[in-house]
Design a protein around this motif. Sequence first.
Motif, PDB file in Angstrom:
ATOM      1  N   HIS A 107       0.801  -1.228   0.000  1.00 32.87           N
ATOM      2  CA  HIS A 107       0.000   0.000   0.000  1.00 32.87           C
ATOM      3  C   HIS A 107       0.831   1.274   0.000  1.00 32.87           C
ATOM      4  O   HIS A 107       0.279   2.372  -0.119  1.00 32.87           O
ATOM      5  N   ALA A 108       2.171   1.181   0.188  1.00 29.99           N
ATOM      6  CA  ALA A 108       2.969   2.393   0.371  1.00 29.99           C
ATOM      7  C   ALA A 108       4.447   2.101   0.212  1.00 29.99           C
ATOM      8  O   ALA A 108       4.890   0.952   0.245  1.00 29.99           O
ATOM      9  N   LYS A 117       6.880   8.615   3.988  1.00 23.52           N
ATOM     10  CA  LYS A 117       6.139   7.530   3.349  1.00 23.52           C
ATOM     11  C   LYS A 117       5.277   8.105   2.239  1.00 23.52           C
ATOM     12  O   LYS A 117       4.842   9.261   2.304  1.00 23.52           O
ATOM     13  N   LEU A 141       1.896   6.956   0.165  1.00 24.58           N
ATOM     14  CA  LEU A 141       0.799   6.007  -0.004  1.00 24.58           C
ATOM     15  C   LEU A 141       0.456   5.881  -1.478  1.00 24.58           C
ATOM     16  O   LEU A 141       0.585   6.839  -2.246  1.00 24.58           O
ATOM     17  N   CYS A 186      -3.372  -0.034  -3.469  1.00 20.63           N
ATOM     18  CA  CYS A 186      -2.839  -1.354  -3.136  1.00 20.63           C
ATOM     19  C   CYS A 186      -2.632  -2.177  -4.405  1.00 20.63           C
ATOM     20  O   CYS A 186      -3.361  -2.022  -5.397  1.00 20.63           O
ATOM     21  N   PHE A 194      -6.285   3.418   0.379  1.00 16.59           N
ATOM     22  CA  PHE A 194      -5.145   4.205   0.820  1.00 16.59           C
ATOM     23  C   PHE A 194      -4.880   4.013   2.309  1.00 16.59           C
ATOM     24  O   PHE A 194      -5.011   4.915   3.118  1.00 16.59           O
ATOM     25  N   HIS A 195      -4.509   2.811   2.657  1.00 15.54           N
ATOM     26  CA  HIS A 195      -4.243   2.457   4.052  1.00 15.54           C
ATOM     27  C   HIS A 195      -3.078   3.263   4.606  1.00 15.54           C
ATOM     28  O   HIS A 195      -2.080   3.488   3.926  1.00 15.54           O
ATOM     29  N   ASP A 196      -3.208   3.644   5.865  1.00 12.76           N
ATOM     30  CA  ASP A 196      -2.150   4.408   6.516  1.00 12.76           C
ATOM     31  C   ASP A 196      -1.092   3.507   7.135  1.00 12.76           C
ATOM     32  O   ASP A 196       0.004   3.953   7.445  1.00 12.76           O
TER      33      ASP A 196
END
Length: 380
Positions: free
Chosen positions: A95-96, A109, A111, A114, A121-123
């Motif tokens: 995801h990042a 980081k 983002l 996935c 857009f997971h943190d």
Amino acid sequence: MLFAPRLVSSFRVPANAPRVPDTPRTVDTPAVQRWPHRRLVVIRRDDELLAYDLDRLRAGDDGPAARFPAPWPRGVGGADAVSPTLDLAVFSGQHALYAIDATGALRWKVLHACWNSCLSFHDSYEEYAGSKEHRYSDSGSCWVSADGSTVWAHVCTPLPDDVESEFDEEWLVLDAVDGRVLGRASTDTGAAGSHHVPHPDPGQMGLRVGEGQDGAPLRWGRWDGTRLTVARIGDDDRCLVDVSPCGTRFLTIAHWGMQPAIHRLPDGAVTHEVAAHRLAPHLQAWADTEEEPFWGYQCGFVDDRTVVASTIERHGHPRHWLIDTARGEVFGQVEYPMPVTEDPMALGDGTWLTCGEDPFQMMLWSLPAGEDSVSSHETA
């Protein structure tokens, strides 16, 4: 012809010494990351990335030159990268991208969508850890340029601030200090995974994309400080493996036939293909087998004039071969004094690495002693 290489040194890369006593860990086998001025042996554990300086290992110092805590477990993301200055590691996740500095702190980081086509857009990794949808995801990769100033990354887009929300795969060039996106371009690929192949010029980079049975796209990127341009080389049927130390050639392996090919830069045209039948005059045991050996995927430039490559026989042992980059001819077979694995790891400075049955025991070899190169040995 048989060539007896010179054993320069033999050393073991530590693998089973956990930071906390009695804490089990799983680890990847050693990988080599190299630039013109530094060579690192990198090991990914479940919770950290270790970088060993090759010259220090050879001198008997088996302590890691740098260690970086990992933001997600081993096997979750794609190919990670360490800066040649050892002040940064960049982790390529589902995801990042996470950049971790030498103190273990998060420097930045970025983002992105996935790799399983999720747009949440997971943190953090913990938001989707254990979910079936993210379990068997595709992946990207990253690399830090030779001067340490930029990070090249193959990611799934869109990015969070993009107006368009359609999925794509893009190549990004980012500022290594703060993670700002400096340039980006579509790769027009459908990756299962990818790998960066660096050029001595920090403004150039090769990208090998694996699409499973569908192909192996090869992309060549150029960053001029303002704009990223991406060239498509070939018909998506050759896997990019290595770039010559002088930067004027690169090496590929055919997606299906697996024969090596030598290409010229900047246009990527094939100058020589090395079919397996060229080995026939060199194989002492050719008459003893009914099957023709085939080339392995791992090969590389020992120096500007010589490639080391491997062949595999179904019921035999791996063989390593030296190839003339100027003519595409096979010089002959490498005759080691001890068993080695099928995959040689060329370093571009006249040497290459192999492993024994223990993948953490590494041996550094050079071309035959007393000769400037195999080509001079061949014509002497």
